[in-house]
Structures are given as structure tokens and as C-alpha cells.
Design an enzyme around this catalytic site. Structure first.
Site: not given
Length: 224
Positions: A117, A203, A200, A89, A52
Site C-alpha cells: 500500500n 487482490h 479490481d 489498507g 489485505s
């Protein structure tokens, strides 16, 4: 009689001029076509393959760092087209499964941004290493002359100091082993800085991605 001859002469001149213009137009069209073909052949491709972070999660596509790299390339009139192969993801195992599909298009420069991830999920470093090596091998096998850049990542200390250190060292080891370029830490000057990250805390914002683009460009520009 003289008048008829004069009219006939004028018609002949007009026809000759038309033929000349047609030939010139045809020659110009062929020349332009040849130029376009040369430009098409000369254009090279940079594939950004990642998570991402590469896809530009939460941002307009034009704000993601690969798009910003394209802007820089265009401003310098370099013959490269950027392909954003980021997927939110994505893990190294997921990348391993879809790399062949993306390699169906010609690639001259390959920027590998995977592993983040894996780290957040606590996947064993040995497993991630194996997957990343597989991807690198596939790219080299399909395009032996490709230039590869590996984007280094880090995980939060709450993953455990041993795991965090092993994860961090995985990237320079892979870069050295494969003799490829390394971006030491993609999120340098962005990771952990609240104002440069979305709500979050993971990001980057648009401002953060501008810094990511600079981190990438420092290494990438020497390959172009």
C-alpha cells in the site's frame, strides 16, 4: 454363618476393585492431563503480519493463504498455529503503530508482508524502509529467537522506473541487512494475471491465493 462370611468376602472384593479402578482412572486422567499440557507447551506460533493480501480480501477466511499454510502444517502434523494479522489498507506506518499489540502473544515465526500500500500511494521508499526496519527491530527485541520472513513486493511501472526499482530492491536489502529470509515476490505467477485476480485487478482469487501459499511455503518450510 458361612453364607454371611461369603457375602462379606464378596463385598470386600468389590470394594477393592472399585478402589483399584478409581486409582487407575485417576492415574489415566493425570497422564492425559500431562500429555495435554506438554502439547500446549510444545505448540508454536506463526504470525502473518500484513495487508489485505494476507487478510484475504474478498475471500472466505479459509481461502486466504495463511489458512492454506495452516492446512499444510496440519497435514504434516507440525506443532504450529498460524495467526492471521492481515489488515486491509494497512501501510508500513500503520503496521508500526499496531505491532506491539500483536506481540503480546508469543511468536516463534514472523512473516512480514507490508509495503504494497505504501508503493501504491507513492510513499517515499526511505520512509517505508524505516518503518519496516522499526517493525523488524521490535519483533527481534521482544522475541530474540524469532525466525523472520520478509515478503517482497513490486509496484506497477506507472509509478516511474526509478521508484519501481528502488521499491523492489528495498526488500532484498532489508533481508540481507537483518539476516532474515526473503520471499522474492509474494505475487509471483499471480500479479498481472487476470484470471488469478479479482475484478479490481489487485487482490488474488482463491486460485491465486493457492499460488501465494506455495510462494510462501517454499521459504517457510525450511524454518519449521
Amino acid at each position: 454363618m458361612l453364607r454371611k462370611r461369603l457375602i462379606a468376602a464378596l463385598v470386600l472384593v468389590a470394594l477393592c476393585g472399585a478402589c483399584t479402578n478409581t486409582k487407575n482412572d485417576k492415574a489415566e486422567t493425570q497422564a492425559n492431563g500431562t500429555t495435554d499440557e506438554k502439547n500446549a507447551v510444545a505448540q508454536k506460533h506463526i504470525l502473518f503480519f500484513g495487508t489485505s493480501l494476507t487478510a484475504g480480501y474478498g475471500l472466505d477466511p479459509s481461502e486466504a493463504y495463511p489458512a492454506l499454510i495452516q492446512n499444510r502444517i496440519d497435514s504434516l502434523k507440525l506443532p504450529y498455529k498460524v495467526i492471521n494479522g492481515g489488515l486491509s489498507g494497512e501501510t508500513s506506518a500503520g503496521g508500526k503503530g499496531r505491532i506491539d499489540w500483536l506481540l503480546k502473544q508469543p511468536i516463534d515465526v514472523f512473516v512480514l508482508e507490508l509495503g504494497a500500500n505504501d508503493g501504491l500511494r507513492g510513499i517515499p521508499v526511505a520512509e517505508t524502509t524505516k518503518n519496516l526496519q522499526f517493525i523488524i527491530d521490535q519483533v527481534k527485541s521482544k522475541y530474540p529467537n524469532v525466525k523472520i520472513v520478509l515478503a517482497g513486493m513490486q509496484v506497477p511501472p506507472n509509478m516511474g522506473s526509478t521508484y519501481a526499482n528502488d521499491f523492489k530492491e528495498m526488500f532484498p536489502k532489508l533481508a540481507k541487512q537483518n539476516q532474515i529470509e526473503l520471499i522474492p515476490f509474494l505475487l509471483d505467477k499471480v500479479g498481472g494475471v487476470p484470471k488469478l485476480n479479482q475484478a479490481d485487478g489487485i487482490h488474488p482469487t482463491a486460485a491465486g491465493d493457492k499460488i501465494l501459499a506455495e510462494n510462501v511455503w517454499v521459504v517457510l518450510k525450511g524454518l519449521l
